[in-house]
Design a protein around this motif. Structure first.
Motif, mmCIF file in Angstrom:
data_model
loop_
_atom_site.group_PDB
_atom_site.id
_atom_site.type_symbol
_atom_site.label_atom_id
_atom_site.label_comp_id
_atom_site.label_asym_id
_atom_site.label_seq_id
_atom_site.Cartn_x
_atom_site.Cartn_y
_atom_site.Cartn_z
ATOM 1 N N CYS A 79 0.840 -1.198 0.000
ATOM 2 C CA CYS A 79 0.000 0.000 0.000
ATOM 3 C C CYS A 79 0.876 1.249 0.000
ATOM 4 O O CYS A 79 2.053 1.185 0.382
ATOM 5 N N GLU A 126 1.179 3.725 1.927
ATOM 6 C CA GLU A 126 1.719 4.109 3.228
ATOM 7 C C GLU A 126 2.762 3.114 3.727
ATOM 8 O O GLU A 126 3.394 3.339 4.748
ATOM 9 N N GLY A 127 2.909 1.968 3.035
ATOM 10 C CA GLY A 127 3.874 0.957 3.437
ATOM 11 C C GLY A 127 3.451 0.165 4.659
ATOM 12 O O GLY A 127 4.285 -0.414 5.345
ATOM 13 N N LEU A 128 2.153 0.096 4.935
ATOM 14 C CA LEU A 128 1.654 -0.575 6.129
ATOM 15 C C LEU A 128 1.280 -2.035 5.908
ATOM 16 O O LEU A 128 1.231 -2.804 6.853
ATOM 17 N N GLN A 129 0.972 -2.402 4.665
ATOM 18 C CA GLN A 129 0.480 -3.753 4.418
ATOM 19 C C GLN A 129 0.711 -4.175 2.982
ATOM 20 O O GLN A 129 0.848 -3.348 2.099
ATOM 21 N N ARG A 188 -0.206 -7.858 6.955
ATOM 22 C CA ARG A 188 0.974 -7.181 7.473
ATOM 23 C C ARG A 188 2.159 -8.123 7.568
ATOM 24 O O ARG A 188 3.300 -7.708 7.540
ATOM 25 N N TRP A 239 7.733 -8.968 7.975
ATOM 26 C CA TRP A 239 6.718 -7.918 8.090
ATOM 27 C C TRP A 239 6.889 -6.940 6.949
ATOM 28 O O TRP A 239 7.997 -6.710 6.486
ATOM 29 N N GLN A 287 7.432 -3.843 4.551
ATOM 30 C CA GLN A 287 8.270 -2.644 4.558
ATOM 31 C C GLN A 287 8.170 -2.001 3.193
ATOM 32 O O GLN A 287 8.101 -2.684 2.191
#
Length: 146
Positions: A85, A87-90, A113, A143, A145
């Motif tokens: 995504c 925002e780099g969240l998922q 995630r 996770w 990144q």
């Protein structure tokens, strides 16, 4: 409930102004300093600035559903891919949903995630994947990144 037949024209205009101001901002009235233009506004071409403050997502070609999205992690096949995504969240497991504006469009199906969650989502939604895609998936961090 209002019964408009019982309102005078002036009362009706006041009611409409109040309603519009509450939900849409103030309407023009003779009391405002800026009257509406006397001639219709002509459409104008706007040039996009490459230094846009909105960043790369302001570019229509760099939206998550775009076929040319810049944060594509891997393409599983012609129907499935994994992106990060903005925002780099998922990670997002996407399925191609057809065409939008004559170009391939993608739709998010799973949002993960962790690599474990992503593997599970791919297994559930896609099924078996080729070994080369499995090796690319193994190289991802535990996770997400960006």
């Amino acid at each position: 409930m209002f019964h408009f037949k019982s309102l005078s024209t002036e009362q009706f205009e006041i009611l409409i102004r109040q309603y519009s101001a509450r939900f849409f901002g103030p309407l023009y009235s003779s009391k405002h300093d800026n009257p509406p233009p006397s001639q219709p506004i002509q459409p104008q071409m706007v040039e996009r600035n490459s230094d846009s403050t909105l960043g790369p997502l302001s570019d229509l070609e760099n939206r998550e559903r775009s076929d040319t999205y810049s944060h594509t992690v891997l393409r599983i096949d012609d129907t499935w891919r994994v992106i990060v995504c903005p925002e780099g969240l998922q990670w997002i497991l996407q399925k191609r949903k057809g065409y939008l504006g004559g170009r391939p469009a993608w739709d998010g199906k799973s949002f993960c995630r962790s690599k474990t969650g992503l593997r599970r989502a791919i297994k559930d939604k896609v099924g078996a994947i080729p070994p080369e895609i499995e090796s690319q998936l193994a190289q991802l961090p535990d996770w997400v990144q960006l």
